[in-house]
Structures are given as C-alpha cells and as structure tokens.
Design a protein around this motif. Structure first.
Motif, PDB file in Angstrom:
ATOM      1  N   SER A 151       0.833  -1.208   0.000  1.00  0.00           N
ATOM      2  CA  SER A 151       0.000   0.000   0.000  1.00  0.00           C
ATOM      3  C   SER A 151       0.866   1.256   0.000  1.00  0.00           C
ATOM      4  O   SER A 151       0.488   2.272  -0.569  1.00  0.00           O
ATOM      5  CB  SER A 151      -0.948   0.000   1.193  1.00  0.00           C
ATOM      6  OG  SER A 151      -0.211  -0.071   2.396  1.00  0.00           O
ATOM      7  N   ARG A 152       2.034   1.177   0.617  1.00  0.00           N
ATOM      8  CA  ARG A 152       2.951   2.323   0.617  1.00  0.00           C
ATOM      9  C   ARG A 152       3.441   2.623  -0.799  1.00  0.00           C
ATOM     10  O   ARG A 152       3.471   3.772  -1.215  1.00  0.00           O
ATOM     11  CB  ARG A 152       4.135   2.051   1.532  1.00  0.00           C
ATOM     12  CG  ARG A 152       5.108   3.208   1.597  1.00  0.00           C
ATOM     13  CD  ARG A 152       6.291   2.878   2.517  1.00  0.00           C
ATOM     14  NE  ARG A 152       7.207   3.975   2.592  1.00  0.00           N
ATOM     15  CZ  ARG A 152       8.217   4.170   1.742  1.00  0.00           C
ATOM     16  NH1 ARG A 152       8.396   3.332   0.752  1.00  0.00           N
ATOM     17  NH2 ARG A 152       9.025   5.196   1.877  1.00  0.00           N
ATOM     18  N   SER A 159       0.583   4.161  -2.812  1.00  0.00           N
ATOM     19  CA  SER A 159       0.308   5.550  -2.441  1.00  0.00           C
ATOM     20  C   SER A 159       1.408   6.486  -2.930  1.00  0.00           C
ATOM     21  O   SER A 159       1.126   7.594  -3.395  1.00  0.00           O
ATOM     22  CB  SER A 159       0.109   5.679  -0.935  1.00  0.00           C
ATOM     23  OG  SER A 159       1.276   5.291  -0.246  1.00  0.00           O
ATOM     24  N   ILE A 219       0.778   6.995  -6.635  1.00  0.00           N
ATOM     25  CA  ILE A 219      -0.371   7.884  -6.886  1.00  0.00           C
ATOM     26  C   ILE A 219       0.030   9.340  -6.660  1.00  0.00           C
ATOM     27  O   ILE A 219      -0.314  10.216  -7.460  1.00  0.00           O
ATOM     28  CB  ILE A 219      -1.570   7.471  -6.013  1.00  0.00           C
ATOM     29  CG1 ILE A 219      -2.137   6.146  -6.522  1.00  0.00           C
ATOM     30  CG2 ILE A 219      -2.645   8.552  -6.010  1.00  0.00           C
ATOM     31  CD1 ILE A 219      -3.187   5.545  -5.644  1.00  0.00           C
ATOM     32  N   VAL A 220       0.768   9.600  -5.609  1.00  0.00           N
ATOM     33  CA  VAL A 220       1.238  10.969  -5.352  1.00  0.00           C
ATOM     34  C   VAL A 220       2.165  11.423  -6.478  1.00  0.00           C
ATOM     35  O   VAL A 220       2.076  12.558  -6.958  1.00  0.00           O
ATOM     36  CB  VAL A 220       1.932  11.055  -3.971  1.00  0.00           C
ATOM     37  CG1 VAL A 220       2.664  12.372  -3.808  1.00  0.00           C
ATOM     38  CG2 VAL A 220       0.918  10.867  -2.867  1.00  0.00           C
TER      39      VAL A 220
END
Length: 91
Positions: A63-64, A67, A70-71
């Motif tokens: 998940s890190r 994320s 996505i950023v």
C-alpha cells in the motif's frame, strides 16, 4: 533516447527550456516510482529483476508503494499541466 528526442523536438519547436524541463520531469517521475514499486514487489516475492511485468508483481504491491506512485502521478500530471499552461503553443 526518448528524453533526448522529445526535448530536442520541443526546443526546436520554439518552446522555452522551462516548459521542456517541466514536461520531461513530469513524465519521468511516475515512471521511476512505478519501476521502484514493481522492483520492491519482485523482491518481496524473492524474484530477481525482469523486464516483463506479471500479475503476481502487481498483486504483491504494498500500500505504501501504491500511495507513493499515486502521489507521483499527481505531481507529474501537475507538472505537465503547468508546462502546457505556460507554453506558447496555440497563442
């Protein structure tokens, strides 16, 4: 090769260097984070580096990593939008 061709064509087309820099960096950042995320997924599976992307690699993304990617996509799209906004194309 892509960066050299794209940068050269944009500069030859009369775009300012700042526009070219923003566009190329905006394209590069998401690519780097995607490769890093897939490399981490392969490492978690105990696999070595490979050029082919498998569904197992995508399924093992943390998940890190997702994320962060996505950023980086948002930052990259923002940089590309800024380069289009300040370019002299179409005016």
């Amino acid at each position: 090769m892509f960066w050299l061709m794209a940068g050269g064509m944009l500069l030859a087309g009369g775009e300012p260097p700042l526009v070219v820099l923003l566009a190329l960096v905006g394209i590069t950042i998401p690519g780097i984070t995607a490769n890093r995320a897939l490399r981490n997924a392969r490492k978690r599976r105990g696999k070595g580096m490979d050029f082919a992307i498998t569904w197992e690699d995508v399924a093992n993304l943390s998940s890190r990593d997702v994320s962060v990617h996505i950023v980086s996509l948002l930052i990259g799209f923002g940089m590309i939008a800024a380069s289009v906004a300040i370019s002299n194309t179409g005016t």
